[in-house]
Scaffold this motif. Sequence first.
Motif, PDB file in Angstrom:
ATOM      1  N   SER A 158       0.819  -1.221   0.000  1.00 19.59           N
ATOM      2  CA  SER A 158       0.000   0.000   0.000  1.00 19.59           C
ATOM      3  C   SER A 158       0.846   1.260   0.000  1.00 19.59           C
ATOM      4  N   SER A 159       1.880   1.271   0.830  1.00 21.92           N
ATOM      5  CA  SER A 159       2.702   2.482   0.907  1.00 21.92           C
ATOM      6  C   SER A 159       3.489   2.695  -0.377  1.00 21.92           C
ATOM      7  N   GLY A 160       3.895   1.620  -1.039  1.00 24.81           N
ATOM      8  CA  GLY A 160       4.583   1.755  -2.325  1.00 24.81           C
ATOM      9  C   GLY A 160       3.680   2.391  -3.374  1.00 24.81           C
ATOM     10  N   ILE A 161       2.446   1.937  -3.425  1.00 24.43           N
ATOM     11  CA  ILE A 161       1.481   2.516  -4.371  1.00 24.43           C
ATOM     12  C   ILE A 161       1.162   3.952  -3.965  1.00 24.43           C
ATOM     13  N   THR A 162       0.955   4.163  -2.672  1.00 26.06           N
ATOM     14  CA  THR A 162       0.635   5.506  -2.178  1.00 26.06           C
ATOM     15  C   THR A 162       1.745   6.486  -2.516  1.00 26.06           C
ATOM     16  N   ASP A 163       2.995   6.082  -2.343  1.00 27.90           N
ATOM     17  CA  ASP A 163       4.130   6.966  -2.655  1.00 27.90           C
ATOM     18  C   ASP A 163       4.108   7.393  -4.124  1.00 27.90           C
ATOM     19  N   ARG A 164       3.828   6.433  -5.012  1.00 27.02           N
ATOM     20  CA  ARG A 164       3.789   6.761  -6.445  1.00 27.02           C
ATOM     21  C   ARG A 164       2.646   7.728  -6.756  1.00 27.02           C
ATOM     22  N   VAL A 165       1.472   7.443  -6.190  1.00 26.19           N
ATOM     23  CA  VAL A 165       0.309   8.307  -6.428  1.00 26.19           C
ATOM     24  C   VAL A 165       0.561   9.684  -5.824  1.00 26.19           C
ATOM     25  N   TYR A 166       1.153   9.721  -4.636  1.00 28.74           N
ATOM     26  CA  TYR A 166       1.451  10.997  -3.981  1.00 28.74           C
ATOM     27  C   TYR A 166       2.383  11.845  -4.841  1.00 28.74           C
ATOM     28  N   GLN A 167       3.403  11.210  -5.404  1.00 25.10           N
ATOM     29  CA  GLN A 167       4.340  11.943  -6.261  1.00 25.10           C
ATOM     30  C   GLN A 167       3.620  12.556  -7.460  1.00 25.10           C
ATOM     31  N   LEU A 168       2.656  11.821  -8.014  1.00 22.71           N
ATOM     32  CA  LEU A 168       1.906  12.338  -9.163  1.00 22.71           C
ATOM     33  C   LEU A 168       0.969  13.479  -8.777  1.00 22.71           C
ATOM     34  N   LEU A 169       0.311  13.330  -7.624  1.00 21.58           N
ATOM     35  CA  LEU A 169      -0.712  14.297  -7.235  1.00 21.58           C
ATOM     36  C   LEU A 169      -0.187  15.501  -6.468  1.00 21.58           C
ATOM     37  N   SER A 170       0.933  15.353  -5.788  1.00 22.81           N
ATOM     38  CA  SER A 170       1.416  16.435  -4.914  1.00 22.81           C
ATOM     39  C   SER A 170       1.793  17.705  -5.676  1.00 22.81           C
ATOM     40  N   ASN A 171       2.115  17.583  -6.937  1.00 19.36           N
ATOM     41  CA  ASN A 171       2.412  18.779  -7.733  1.00 19.36           C
ATOM     42  C   ASN A 171       1.149  19.585  -8.027  1.00 19.36           C
ATOM     43  N   VAL A 172       0.026  18.898  -8.125  1.00 18.85           N
ATOM     44  CA  VAL A 172      -1.235  19.566  -8.437  1.00 18.85           C
ATOM     45  C   VAL A 172      -1.983  19.944  -7.161  1.00 18.85           C
ATOM     46  N   PHE A 173      -2.061  19.008  -6.224  1.00 19.03           N
ATOM     47  CA  PHE A 173      -2.763  19.226  -4.962  1.00 19.03           C
ATOM     48  C   PHE A 173      -1.727  19.327  -3.847  1.00 19.03           C
ATOM     49  N   LYS A 174      -1.560  20.501  -3.302  1.00 18.41           N
ATOM     50  CA  LYS A 174      -0.477  20.762  -2.346  1.00 18.41           C
ATOM     51  C   LYS A 174      -0.761  20.241  -0.934  1.00 18.41           C
ATOM     52  N   ASN A 175      -2.017  20.063  -0.565  1.00 15.89           N
ATOM     53  CA  ASN A 175      -2.359  19.711   0.823  1.00 15.89           C
ATOM     54  C   ASN A 175      -2.815  18.262   0.991  1.00 15.89           C
ATOM     55  N   ILE A 176      -2.237  17.359   0.244  1.00 18.12           N
ATOM     56  CA  ILE A 176      -2.624  15.953   0.350  1.00 18.12           C
ATOM     57  C   ILE A 176      -1.985  15.343   1.595  1.00 18.12           C
ATOM     58  N   GLU A 177      -2.815  14.685   2.399  1.00 23.43           N
ATOM     59  CA  GLU A 177      -2.307  13.951   3.556  1.00 23.43           C
ATOM     60  C   GLU A 177      -2.030  12.515   3.130  1.00 23.43           C
ATOM     61  N   VAL A 178      -0.835  12.039   3.397  1.00 24.12           N
ATOM     62  CA  VAL A 178      -0.414  10.710   2.966  1.00 24.12           C
ATOM     63  C   VAL A 178      -1.296   9.623   3.581  1.00 24.12           C
ATOM     64  N   GLU A 179      -1.633   9.769   4.866  1.00 21.63           N
ATOM     65  CA  GLU A 179      -2.451   8.755   5.542  1.00 21.63           C
ATOM     66  C   GLU A 179      -3.836   8.654   4.911  1.00 21.63           C
ATOM     67  N   ALA A 180      -4.433   9.804   4.595  1.00 20.92           N
ATOM     68  CA  ALA A 180      -5.755   9.810   3.964  1.00 20.92           C
ATOM     69  C   ALA A 180      -5.680   9.213   2.564  1.00 20.92           C
ATOM     70  N   LEU A 181      -4.616   9.530   1.846  1.00 21.97           N
ATOM     71  CA  LEU A 181      -4.427   8.983   0.502  1.00 21.97           C
ATOM     72  C   LEU A 181      -4.269   7.460   0.558  1.00 21.97           C
ATOM     73  N   GLU A 182      -3.500   6.974   1.534  1.00 19.91           N
ATOM     74  CA  GLU A 182      -3.306   5.526   1.657  1.00 19.91           C
ATOM     75  C   GLU A 182      -4.618   4.825   2.006  1.00 19.91           C
ATOM     76  N   ALA A 183      -5.419   5.414   2.890  1.00 19.88           N
ATOM     77  CA  ALA A 183      -6.726   4.829   3.225  1.00 19.88           C
ATOM     78  C   ALA A 183      -7.621   4.799   1.994  1.00 19.88           C
ATOM     79  N   PHE A 184      -7.595   5.870   1.208  1.00 19.03           N
ATOM     80  CA  PHE A 184      -8.387   5.931  -0.023  1.00 19.03           C
ATOM     81  C   PHE A 184      -7.953   4.837  -0.999  1.00 19.03           C
ATOM     82  N   ILE A 185      -6.657   4.669  -1.152  1.00 15.09           N
ATOM     83  CA  ILE A 185      -6.130   3.655  -2.078  1.00 15.09           C
ATOM     84  C   ILE A 185      -6.505   2.250  -1.608  1.00 15.09           C
TER      85      ILE A 185
END
Length: 158
Positions: A39-66
């Motif tokens: 999960s964290s491996g996938i979350t890290d990749r998604v975070y890298q893609l989204l963090s440039n567009v969405f500045k306030n993404i919480e990693v824990e919330a993103l991982e739960a969503f994934i």
Amino acid sequence: MWWDGMKYKEIISWVFVLIWMIIIYCLSSQSATESSLVSSGITDRVYQLLSNVFKNIEVEALEAFIRNIAHFTLYFILGFLLLNALHYNSLDKRNNLIITLLVCIPYSISDEIHQLFVPGRAFQISDIIIDILGSLTGIWGFKILIGFRDLKRTNIKL
């Protein structure tokens, strides 16, 4: 030969259902540590893609969503594959939707019960609800696909 025509499609459709159920079981058999690594491996990749567009993404919330999307997708595919197998194998197609749910829902529950015996994993009602929603959406998707196929066969243009 026994696998000619529809018989071949019937057998293959059930093989896909069985393989998919085994995949779900194997993923549920992962310890919390193993599951978190995936999960964290996938979350890290998604975070890298989204963090440039969405500045306030919480990693824990993103991982739960994934994780929720993963549950939904696994059971979407199971519902789709199971209804497909029943479609090819049953003469009376009226009960296929109910039969599909009567397999997907207990399988989801048994999946959560199984996780009680896996180190660090837990039984979660929310996962069952997400699994059921995924199954229902897979059933709906299959019904739509078959509807379009039937429209095409009758030469009705959309």
